[in-house]
Enzyme design. Structure first.
Site, PDB file in Angstrom:
ATOM      1  N   ASP A  85       0.722  -1.119  -0.108  1.00 24.97           N
ATOM      2  CA  ASP A  85       0.106   0.127   0.061  1.00 24.97           C
ATOM      3  C   ASP A  85       0.903   1.259   0.196  1.00 24.97           C
ATOM      4  OD1 ASP A  85      -2.021  -1.650   0.381  1.00 24.97           O
ATOM      5  OD2 ASP A  85      -2.152  -1.621   2.326  1.00 24.97           O
TER       6      ASP A  85
ATOM      7  N   ASP B 270       0.265   7.394   8.007  1.00 23.33           N
ATOM      8  CA  ASP B 270       0.295   6.096   8.557  1.00 23.33           C
ATOM      9  C   ASP B 270       1.699   5.978   9.223  1.00 23.33           C
ATOM     10  OD1 ASP B 270      -1.785   4.823   7.335  1.00 23.33           O
ATOM     11  OD2 ASP B 270      -0.575   4.423   5.398  1.00 23.33           O
TER      12      ASP B 270
ATOM     13  N   LEU C  27      -3.092   2.892  11.081  1.00 27.01           N
ATOM     14  CA  LEU C  27      -4.245   3.669  10.370  1.00 27.01           C
ATOM     15  C   LEU C  27      -4.602   2.959   9.285  1.00 27.01           C
ATOM     16  CD1 LEU C  27      -4.954   6.504  11.723  1.00 27.01           C
ATOM     17  CD2 LEU C  27      -3.413   7.567   9.885  1.00 27.01           C
ATOM     18  N   ASP C  28      -5.762   2.326   9.537  1.00 27.03           N
ATOM     19  CA  ASP C  28      -6.307   1.458   8.336  1.00 27.03           C
ATOM     20  C   ASP C  28      -7.364   2.331   7.656  1.00 27.03           C
ATOM     21  OD1 ASP C  28      -7.108  -1.039   7.355  1.00 27.03           O
ATOM     22  OD2 ASP C  28      -9.265  -0.138   7.793  1.00 27.03           O
TER      23      ASP C  28
ATOM     24  N   GLU D  61       1.216  -3.393  10.244  1.00 26.52           N
ATOM     25  CA  GLU D  61       1.055  -3.329   8.938  1.00 26.52           C
ATOM     26  C   GLU D  61       2.304  -2.427   8.351  1.00 26.52           C
ATOM     27  OE1 GLU D  61      -1.916  -0.726   6.917  1.00 26.52           O
ATOM     28  OE2 GLU D  61      -2.372  -2.371   5.590  1.00 26.52           O
ATOM     29  N   GLU D  62       2.788  -1.646   8.852  1.00 25.70           N
ATOM     30  CA  GLU D  62       3.683  -0.971   8.466  1.00 25.70           C
ATOM     31  C   GLU D  62       5.244  -1.452   8.604  1.00 25.70           C
ATOM     32  OE1 GLU D  62       0.594   1.158   7.676  1.00 25.70           O
ATOM     33  OE2 GLU D  62       2.587   1.510   6.758  1.00 25.70           O
TER      34      GLU D  62
ATOM     35  N   GLU E 223      -5.832  -7.098  10.911  1.00 20.94           N
ATOM     36  CA  GLU E 223      -7.311  -6.523  10.594  1.00 20.94           C
ATOM     37  C   GLU E 223      -8.188  -7.495  11.101  1.00 20.94           C
ATOM     38  OE1 GLU E 223      -6.262  -5.738   6.401  1.00 20.94           O
ATOM     39  OE2 GLU E 223      -6.315  -3.569   6.904  1.00 20.94           O
TER      40      GLU E 223
ATOM     41  N   ASP F   6      -2.925  -2.430  13.061  1.00 23.67           N
ATOM     42  CA  ASP F   6      -2.783  -1.569  11.956  1.00 23.67           C
ATOM     43  C   ASP F   6      -3.200  -0.011  12.293  1.00 23.67           C
ATOM     44  OD1 ASP F   6      -4.842  -1.750   8.622  1.00 23.67           O
ATOM     45  OD2 ASP F   6      -3.032  -0.356   9.483  1.00 23.67           O
TER      46      ASP F   6
HETATM   47  P1  P6P Z   1     -10.835  -1.520  -1.587  1.00 26.94           P
HETATM   48  C1  P6P Z   1      -7.955  -0.069   3.332  1.00 26.94           C
HETATM   49  O1  P6P Z   1      -6.697  -0.021   2.558  1.00 26.94           O
HETATM   50  C2  P6P Z   1      -8.387  -1.393   3.515  1.00 26.94           C
HETATM   51  O2  P6P Z   1      -7.666  -2.186   4.051  1.00 26.94           O
HETATM   52  C3  P6P Z   1      -9.830  -1.286   4.271  1.00 26.94           C
HETATM   53  O3  P6P Z   1      -9.762  -0.364   5.391  1.00 26.94           O
HETATM   54  C4  P6P Z   1     -10.667  -1.132   3.507  1.00 26.94           C
HETATM   55  O4  P6P Z   1     -12.045  -1.752   3.830  1.00 26.94           O
HETATM   56  C5  P6P Z   1     -10.384  -1.782   2.183  1.00 26.94           C
HETATM   57  O5  P6P Z   1      -8.791  -1.964   2.239  1.00 26.94           O
HETATM   58  C6  P6P Z   1     -10.578  -1.093   0.997  1.00 26.94           C
HETATM   59  O6  P6P Z   1     -10.051  -2.007  -0.155  1.00 26.94           O
HETATM   60  O7  P6P Z   1     -10.089  -2.721  -2.547  1.00 26.94           O
HETATM   61  O8  P6P Z   1     -12.213  -1.382  -1.721  1.00 26.94           O
HETATM   62  O9  P6P Z   1     -10.038  -0.033  -2.080  1.00 26.94           O
END
Ligand code: P6P
Length: 337
Positions: A77, A83, A127-128, A106-107, A284, A125
């Site tokens: 990502d 993040d 900052l998700d 995650e980082e 997650e 995670d």
């Molecule tokens: P997409 C954000 O990167 C994440 O991990 C989640 O927070 C979110 O639900 C999902 O990915 C979004 O993924 O493929 O729908 O953009």
């Protein structure tokens, strides 16, 4: 004597100020299987870091911490500045607290080895949903707390790091939304706390949260539809026949939290882009699966209960179906896995 109505100010002052997170933890620490002070310290460390991150998230548009820094995290990502900042804040807070021996994030590619005398492993995670930072959409922190398996004082081992979600001793998330909330469980139900920034405290606002057994919301990114498994396509068709509502924020914590309160199902299946699913098991899905189950919900990868999956690596991805138990049961009848 006629009762004089209180002024609004008097009424506000007279309101009970509510239960702070600290007070709640102290009142319930006998529920924690291990030394009570250890959990209090860990949750305090996490809450403290979330207050700092909350401040930075709220100011993101005003100071130069918006946008990407040009690097990528383990999952590939695009790393956003916040993040990286959030990861630093949580790592520092947990390091200072002294209870954590290792952090899985995650980082960071491998686990962060903090302190061999620590008894807990934190998966986080920081900052998700960070892709939403620049467009001012809610984002979140997701955390899991495990007890180390190897002897305290010795180097961290793989058995400490790759633990199934069922071994979590606590888990939760912070949602940086219209208000900032911390929601967590230690295996005795789920409680939600809302942050009052003028006091710098989290207050109990959602005691004993229960996920509605049934729901009418399905949450999925249908952009991947053509590469979804046929069973998922059939289940989505069923949802539309039932005239369910489609809601997808694209920030897992926000989508999960809405379904926790209102009922619903969140789906991230295997796709062409993510053949084993996109979401990460360790930092997650496991935490949200524990919160979901503790609130009466269910979480599966389509064939196996999320909490029973034995992790094979830190950044393992899984398909993720989580939500109201009746909706998960119905979805499973389509043979999702
Ligand atoms: P997409 C954000 O990167 C994440 O991990 C989640 O927070 C979110 O639900 C999902 O990915 C979004 O993924 O493929 O729908 O953009």
């Amino acid at each position: 004597m006629s009762h004089q109505p209180r002024s609004i100010e008097e009424s506000r002052i007279a309101q009970p100020i509510g239960t702070t997170l600290d007070r709640f933890i102290k009142n319930n620490q006998d529920q924690f299987a291990f030394a009570s002070g250890e959990l209090s310290q860990l949750l305090r460390d996490i809450a403290l870091a979330s207050k700092v991150v909350n401040r930075e998230v709220n100011k993101a548009g005003l100071i130069d911490i918006m946008g990407a820094i040009g690097s990528q995290n383990m999952a590939g990502d695009q790393q956003q500045k916040l993040d990286v900042l959030a990861n630093i804040r949580f790592t520092r807070a947990l390091m200072k607290g002294g209870e954590a021996c290792a952090i899985i994030s995650e980082e960071t590619e491998s686990f962060v080895d903090l302190n061999n005398n620590g008894k807990y492993v934190i998966a986080i995670d920081p900052l998700d949903g960070s892709g939403n930072i620049d467009v001012n959409v809610s984002i979140g922190t997701i955390f899991s707390i495990y007890r180390r398996k190897s002897p305290v004082g010795r180097p961290i081992q793989t058995i400490d790091i790759l633990q199934p979600g069922a071994d979590q001793v606590a888990a939760g998330y912070v949602l940086y939304g219209s208000s900032t909330m911390l929601v967590y469980t230690t295996g005795h139900g789920v409680n939600g706390f809302t942050y009052e920034p003028t006091l710098g405290e989290y207050f109990l606002s959602h005691p004993n949260l229960r996920m509605p057994t049934e729901g009418k919301i399905f949450s999925v990114n249908e952009g991947g539809y053509f590469s979804f498994p046929e069973a998922v396509k059939k289940y989505l068709a069923y949802c539309k026949e039932q005239q369910y509502t489609g809601r997808y924020i694209g920030s897992l914590v926000a989508d999960f939290h809405r379904n926790l309160l209102k009922g619903g199902i969140y789906i991230y299946p295997a796709t062409a882009a993510s053949p084993t699913g996109k979401l990460r098991l360790m930092y997650e899905c496991n935490a949200l699966a524990l919160v979901a189950e503790q609130a009466g919900g269910k979480a599966t990868n389509g064939t196996t209960r999320i909490l029973e999956i034995q992790p094979e690596n830190l950044h393992q991805r899984v398909a993720f179906y989580v939500g109201s138990p009746s909706m998960i049961d119905r979805a499973m009848q389509f043979n999702l896995g």
